[in-house]
Design an enzyme around this catalytic site. Sequence first.
Site, short mmCIF file in Angstrom:
data_model
loop_
_atom_site.label_atom_id
_atom_site.label_comp_id
_atom_site.label_asym_id
_atom_site.label_seq_id
_atom_site.Cartn_x
_atom_site.Cartn_y
_atom_site.Cartn_z
N ASP A 26 1.04 15.80 -23.48
CA ASP A 26 2.34 15.75 -24.15
C ASP A 26 3.50 15.88 -23.17
O ASP A 26 3.36 16.39 -22.06
CB ASP A 26 2.45 16.84 -25.22
CG ASP A 26 2.17 18.24 -24.68
OD1 ASP A 26 1.34 18.37 -23.76
OD2 ASP A 26 2.78 19.20 -25.18
N GLU B 52 0.24 20.90 -25.47
CA GLU B 52 0.18 22.09 -24.61
C GLU B 52 1.51 22.83 -24.62
O GLU B 52 1.55 24.05 -24.50
CB GLU B 52 -0.19 21.69 -23.18
CG GLU B 52 -0.52 22.87 -22.27
CD GLU B 52 0.69 23.61 -21.73
OE1 GLU B 52 0.60 24.85 -21.56
OE2 GLU B 52 1.73 22.96 -21.47
#
Length: 424
Positions: free
Chosen positions: A98, A164
Amino acid sequence: MNKYFSLVLLLIGSLAFGQNPSLDKDYQAIENKVIEWRREIHQNPELSNREFKTAEKIAKHLKSLGIEVQTGVAHTGVVGILKGGQDGKVIALRADIDALPVYERNDLPYKSNVTSEFLGEKVGVMHACGHDTHTAILMGVAEVLSKNKDKIKGTVKFIFQPAEEGPPPGEEGGALLMVKEGVLKNPDVDAIFGLHINSETPVGIIRYKSGGTMAAAQSFTINVKGKQSHGSQPWSGVDPILISAKIIDGLQTIISREVDLTNEAAVITVGKIKSGVRFNIIPESAEMIGTIRTLNYDMKDHINKRMMEMVPAIAKAYGGDATIEIKDATDITYNDPALVEQMLPTMKRVAGESNVQTRKAATGAEDFSYFQREVPGFFFFLGGMAPGTTESFPHHTPDFLIDDSGLLLGVKTLTEMSLDYLNQ
């Protein structure tokens, strides 16, 4: 006899300080691909739990290698399973995928111009923490290992993890959800490796710490209740702002007077205070939010206990009331000492002994810790600062920059660690 002995030593030395010679061609062939993947992902970043195109790219690549692929894990995660030529243990390798809500300020040919919505606001989207490099590196490892299945004694599980940086409010996500959905099961993982690129570490350098290497992160919310009054008559009310100041001061004494900072670092930070509407009104209430960072479980328990005791007691001493709620965000990123000791020879062989260096613990946090809570894990840091650079830019900033020349070492290190762990 002496000449023969010298040749043997020379051969051993060449193997001891480099990657597996049989993989040289594969490494040479993969470097440009890894750089290309990284730049494509960098130019097309996606926020946490919204990594749809990134996941498609990863899944397509893994399938092209003949790797068994699972998609939709923890919303947008991708898992690949590669079975080696012989039965054995199971090693997992993790990359986060991400990006962050940051406008990129770099002038790169592959600069991100993507915008999106975050918490109701229009934001830029940028891989300002290097997750694009982690993803590309693990895609490269998957390709090298898939071409060398005959050298694998066991199974490699490739975990491409979303969110994350944390899922959006009201959603689950990240490593915690992956674990909850059974990513470390079927087949059961024996150990897990992960890396993080670092913009302030020179290319070619690997840094690590045995034991607690990154902090557990917790958030806290404190609500203070006083009694509203006119600003000119404070004696007729109870000032929640004053109480908040005393609470903040008290919390810092936990760190400065109760915690042995020669053991590990610890932090309590109040990041926001909200109270009042007008200059001449003492408000009725105040709210504070902040973070706690710890690298030791006993320290974490002590700090939590003392905060729960101190906050209401201070408020009561000044005539008010206060409540505190503490929530876990990530656990301690804990490198299993035995696993570290086992894998250090591999890292030093690949990177060169002088290039593998110990580091101090960081008070930043990583949800890789949730994998390590279940199985032994080793999380290390890979240099991404260009040679000759005198100024680097921190992670999570618009100017964050990583040099592509450091990526191949990441591929080699994870590949060789996997092979050595499974074949030992």
